[in-house]
Design a protein around this motif. Structure first.
Motif, short mmCIF file in Angstrom:
data_model
loop_
_atom_site.label_atom_id
_atom_site.label_comp_id
_atom_site.label_asym_id
_atom_site.label_seq_id
_atom_site.Cartn_x
_atom_site.Cartn_y
_atom_site.Cartn_z
N GLN A 29 0.79 -1.29 0.09
CA GLN A 29 -0.17 -0.26 0.04
C GLN A 29 0.87 1.20 -0.02
O GLN A 29 0.48 2.05 -0.46
N GLU A 30 1.93 1.21 0.86
CA GLU A 30 2.99 2.38 0.82
C GLU A 30 3.53 2.77 -0.57
O GLU A 30 3.57 4.03 -0.86
N GLN A 31 3.95 1.54 -1.32
CA GLN A 31 4.39 1.76 -2.58
C GLN A 31 3.50 2.03 -3.70
O GLN A 31 3.74 3.09 -4.37
N ILE A 32 2.14 1.85 -3.44
CA ILE A 32 1.23 2.20 -4.29
C ILE A 32 0.96 3.75 -4.11
O ILE A 32 0.61 4.39 -4.98
N GLY A 33 1.07 3.94 -2.82
CA GLY A 33 1.00 5.50 -2.52
C GLY A 33 1.88 6.37 -3.13
O GLY A 33 1.63 7.50 -3.64
N HIS A 34 3.23 5.78 -3.05
CA HIS A 34 4.40 6.48 -3.62
C HIS A 34 4.17 6.66 -5.11
O HIS A 34 4.62 7.65 -5.55
N LEU A 35 3.58 5.70 -5.68
CA LEU A 35 3.58 5.49 -7.22
C LEU A 35 2.40 6.70 -7.55
O LEU A 35 2.50 7.37 -8.70
N GLN A 36 1.38 6.48 -6.69
CA GLN A 36 0.27 7.89 -7.09
C GLN A 36 0.89 9.02 -6.86
O GLN A 36 0.60 10.15 -7.68
N ALA A 37 1.63 9.27 -5.63
CA ALA A 37 2.22 10.64 -5.46
C ALA A 37 3.30 10.99 -6.61
O ALA A 37 3.23 12.13 -7.11
#
Length: 674
Positions: A580-588
């Motif tokens: 989930q953190e990596q997905i959030g970083h990708l979205q950022a």
């Protein structure tokens, strides 16, 4: 400035030259004003003074602006002074206006431009450089090799079209000159065309003054257009350089963030690997201890079986009657073995199919604990029946054999389950490692692609965004499918477990019925075995103690398995949080890329607006210039008419005055005297 004054005076003393008071006064004024400008304009500098100043410029590092205009420099003095300035590293502005430099001075100017690396502005107005053809050629060669000069003033230097051709050749090789003043020379039509050809190759000159050179207006307009294009090009280059710097800074920040994220991810992966290794070591140690305990229990069971064989010889008569019961028990054993083999095959299939069957072990352990509790109750009932009845010795024998067989089966099942749990944990760890490696590789690939795309073409960001969205959609679809498969497998496992429990319960009920029937038959033959019951009671008590120890050990194993299940659940939750953190970083990152794209579009719109405004301003200026030229032409025609009228009036007045003088009596009187 005091240092330069002291240097000048000390050099005068060394050379035996009398210091020039006006020069000392100018240096003193500059020191009082704390200025970096040395103004010696209008001072008549002798050869000795020039030599002293040349040596001072080589030693001292104080002035950046030197004015030597109208100093009446001699040929030798100019040569010496300019030679001294060749080694200077501080003077940026040099004014040599109105010194009427000769051939040697112009040649030294060429060497100065070739050697000096700090001079930015050079004023050579009123020096007649174009008179000396060979010297002016050397000057142009030095200008061609210069890489620091940005402004050059060559007004009123009698430069003709030959000098303009040499100057144009120098401009083709020079890459730093931006402002060139050639007003009031004799360049003419040919020189203007040569300069226009040179400016088509030189893109650095943004200002070129050519008034008073007898150049046609169309050539002047073409030169103005080229200089205007050069100025626009320089401004756009500066703006693009600024934008590229901003973008490079943003790209560097993104790189730093990505590298930090990758390093943190690798650190977490290393720490998890170390924890997994420690857990593997601890589990291997515990498994070794359990194996030793099982070996001890097996030896104890073997000793008990030997004792039971001793009792079997004494109870041969009762065994004949209970032969049917033994056959039933053998059938039960065969069924149990078949069930164990079927369960082992099913577990192997489950181990190969899916990794998400972690909860099954816990449920099976609970079921086994329930069956163990049921078996305990049955054993207690059988013990009570043995106390009250005589034929319970055979019951105890069969129960002991059953319990030993069941314990062996349970131990084998526990070993199988431990092995399956090991395999599952290893497979889960391998899958986790592979997933993390894939994620790291995927992140690295995305980083490399984004860096290359940002360095080569900024417009490829949209494609990367589309790729990222497709990958996210694929990942989401994969997660949905995996969840659906896991749910289906869990449903199937629950149904299978329920069916197995029902079958096991039905088989146990049938066995209990058979045991009750056999007990009723055996009760008639137990009256003669009261003495042996006490011995078997002691043995059963000892065996019950051992069984209790084994039960406690099984409980400990169950607790350890529960702890391992909790650890696995925690690891799975950590992996999900990391994803989930990596997905959030990708979205950022995607939002940042969108912001960059919006900035680029805004900058492109600003560039378009600026270019349109610039074009409109250029058109307005061209229209104003055309109107001004028309006005100048009209004024010149008016001036010509006025001059013709004035000349006509003057001729009329002169003729009238002469006629008046000749017709006057004074004219008549003066004529006979002559």
């Amino acid at each position: 400035m005091q240092d330069f004054r002291q240097t000048y005076l000390s050099l005068c003393k060394e050379g035996g030259v009398k210091p020039q008071e006006s020069v000392v006064a100018q240096i003193q004024e500059s020191r009082a004003a704390h200025s970096s400008r040395l103004d010696l304009s209008g001072q008549s500098l002798s050869l000795d003074t020039c030599s002293v100043l040349a040596r001072a410029f080589q030693k001292d590092i104080t002035f950046t602006d030197v004015s030597l205009s109208d100093c009446m420099l001699s040929e030798e003095g100019a040569k010496v002074l300019l030679t001294g300035l060749c080694g200077n590293t501080t003077v940026k502005i040099l004014d040599l206006k109105g010194n009427n430099l000769k051939s040697a001075g112009v040649e030294v100017l060429g060497t100065l431009l070739a050697c000096n690396k700090t001079l930015r502005r050079l004023v050579l107005e009123w020096n007649a450089l174009g008179v000396w053809d060979e010297a002016f050629l050397a000057f142009c060669q030095g200008l061609a090799s210069n890489s620091m000069l940005t402004q050059l003033d060559l007004r009123n230097n009698q430069i003709n079209h030959h000098g303009a051709s040499e100057l144009a050749l120098a401009l083709k090789h020079n890459t730093t000159l931006e402002v060139l003043d050639l007003r009031w020379n004799n360049i003419g039509l040919l020189g203007g065309r040569i300069l226009l050809e040179a400016l088509q190759k030189n893109k650095r000159i943004v200002q070129l003054e050519l008034a008073g050179n007898n150049i046609p207006s169309d050539t002047l307009k073409a030169l103005e257009r080229t200089t205007g294009h050069n100025s626009d090009r320089q401004s756009t280059l500066r703006e693009n350089h600024r934008k590229t710097q901003v973008l490079s800074k943003e790209i560097q920040t993104l790189k730093d963030k990505k590298s930090h994220q990758v390093l943190s991810l690798m650190e977490t992966i290393d720490s998890q690997r170390e924890e997994i290794r420690c857990s593997k070591r601890s589990t291997s140690i515990q498994i070794g201890q359990l194996q030793e305990a099982l070996n001890e229990r097996k030896s104890a069971v073997n000793s008990l079986t030997a004792k039971l064989q001793m009792t079997e010889e004494a109870l041969a008569l009762s065994e004949q009657k209970n032969h049917n019961m033994v056959e039933l028990l053998t059938q039960v054993k065969v069924e149990k073995e078949e069930q164990r083999e079927r369960q082992s095959r099913e577990r192997k299939k489950e181990q190969e199919d899916c990794v998400l069957r972690e909860g099954k072990l816990f449920r099976e352990i609970q079921n086994l604990s329930e069956t163990n509790s049921q078996l305990r109750n049955k054993v207690e009932e059988m013990e009570r029946w043995c106390k009250s009845q005589q034929h319970q010795i055979f019951e105890l024998k069969q129960e002991l054999t059953n319990s030993t067989a069941e314990l062996n089966l349970r131990l084998a099942q526990a070993e199988d389950r431990l092995e399956t749990e090991k395999r599952r944990s290893k497979q889960a760890l391998r899958d986790m490692d592979s997933l993390r490696q894939k994620e790291v590789e995927h992140v690295n690939c995305n980083l490399e692609e984004s860096e290359r795309a940002l360095q080569e073409h900024i417009f490829k960001l949209e494609g990367q965004r589309i790729q990222l969205e497709e990958e996210l959609s694929k990942a989401k679809a994969g997660c949905v499918t995996e969840r659906a498969q896991a749910k289906e497998e869990l449903g199937r496992m629950r149904a299978q477990a329920r069916l197995e429990e029902q079958e096991h319960v039905s088989s146990l009920e049938e066995k209990l019925r058979l045991v009750h029937s056999s007990l009723q038959e055996v009760q008639l033959h137990c009256s003669q075995q009261k003495q042996t019951i006490s011995e078997f009671k002691a043995k059963t008590n000892h065996q019950s103690i051992e069984v209790d120890g084994l039960r406690r050990r099984i409980g400990e194993l169950q607790q350890e398995l529960l702890g391992k299940d909790q650890e696995k659940v925690a690891e799975v939750s950590q992996v999900r949080l990391e994803l989930q953190e990596q997905i959030g970083h990708l979205q950022a990152e995607r939002t940042l890329q969108r912001g960059l794209k919006e900035k680029i579009c805004a900058l492109e719109r600003e560039n378009k607006v600026l270019s349109s405004n610039h074009r409109e301003v250029l058109l307005d200026k061209e229209s104003e210039m055309s109107s001004m030229l028309e006005k100048l032409r009209l004024k010149e025609a008016d001036i010509r008419r006025m001059r013709e009228d004035e000349t006509n009036r003057a001729s009329y007045l002169q003729s009238a005055f002469l006629t008046y003088v000749q017709g006057s009596p004074l004219g008549h009187c003066s004529s006979p005297k002559k």
